[in-house]
Design an enzyme around this catalytic site. Sequence first.
Site, short mmCIF file in Angstrom:
data_model
loop_
_atom_site.label_atom_id
_atom_site.label_comp_id
_atom_site.label_asym_id
_atom_site.label_seq_id
_atom_site.Cartn_x
_atom_site.Cartn_y
_atom_site.Cartn_z
NE ARG A 8 -2.63 -1.42 3.44
CZ ARG A 8 -3.31 -1.16 4.66
NH1 ARG A 8 -4.35 -0.41 4.48
NH2 ARG A 8 -2.50 -1.62 5.73
CB SER A 35 -8.52 1.32 2.90
OG SER A 35 -9.46 1.40 4.07
CD GLU A 56 -18.93 0.80 -3.66
OE1 GLU A 56 -18.12 0.44 -2.75
OE2 GLU A 56 -19.97 0.80 -3.98
CG PHE A 81 -17.04 -3.38 -2.75
CD1 PHE A 81 -17.80 -4.34 -2.73
CD2 PHE A 81 -16.29 -2.59 -1.70
CE1 PHE A 81 -18.04 -4.66 -1.23
CE2 PHE A 81 -16.54 -3.10 -0.62
CZ PHE A 81 -17.39 -4.15 -0.25
NE ARG A 165 -6.14 -4.43 5.50
CZ ARG A 165 -5.17 -4.14 6.20
NH1 ARG A 165 -4.04 -4.79 6.36
NH2 ARG A 165 -5.28 -3.30 7.29
#
Length: 327
Positions: A8, A35, A56, A81, A165
Amino acid sequence: MAELINTRVAYGKALVELGRCNPDVVVLSADVSNSDYSFMFADEFPDRFINTGIAEQSLVDCAVGLALAGKIPFVNTFGVFLATRAVEMIRTHVCYGRANVKLMAAYGGVSPSFEGPTHHATEDIAILRTFPGMRVVVPADPYAQTELLQQVAASDGPVYFRMNRNEVPAVYGTGDAGPAEAVELGRAQVVRPGNHLTIAATGVMVARAVAAAEQLAGEGVQCRVIDVHTIKPLAADTPAAAAPAPRAARDTGAVVTAEEHNVLGGLGGAVTEVLAERCPVPVVRTGIADRFTESGPYFDLLDRHGCSVADVVAGARRALALKTRAG
């Protein structure tokens, strides 16, 4: 074990660098910038950052409008998503409209581990790769992620860019270190030579494929490991080479695929589709079985759901047995 690197942070830094190099780069978020670290771009270029909120469909449509106005929009939300909530907008407005939208799929695979199966993206590659004109890219580590991101920004047309992630093992190196050959969009990377078997892997599974190959080398089996970071279109150096025959499949006579995705429709599906037409050899797909996952520590989930080093080794042994039988 290879050094773990924060994906990230690498992504946030790479976005900022893109923004500095190209004033047409804009970034959109479905309220996930803290995030996925796209907040780093927002801090540097607040006038080129849009937070649509948790919407979205609107996120994607805003990006389409910006693309039609000549901007290069990078859309940020969780992969699951994009592949589910926004799928109609991606299919019809992005792909059918040939909009130059970059879909940055954060938290790919089971990397949002403790969020559970509602947030795990384990069908996304299968869905997105069926859309005409869509490229699908899954980097193996932060080095490849940064290199491929720059090339994605310079390319024209829709891209689904799947990211992790978690901290992940280094495949290509850290800092200024990298592969002997540049990581190139659309061309698979051979990360370990071998002639007995090919392991075609993508994402975090590339590092695990290398570990499996090292274990098998102790048994006298030399596996060629290929990083298939560009799943669509499959390129000339992958097991699914276009012409004259799949190079790795032809050279080794058997293929194992390894992916952090349902074994239906992802990398394994793409490879077997092409090999069935052009160079039929035994193929064993390793990855998540046709089931939903669960909540838990990330690497434990990989091990539990068919993505362990042992699973790749077992797949290799099955493929070798099939190769022997076929030969």
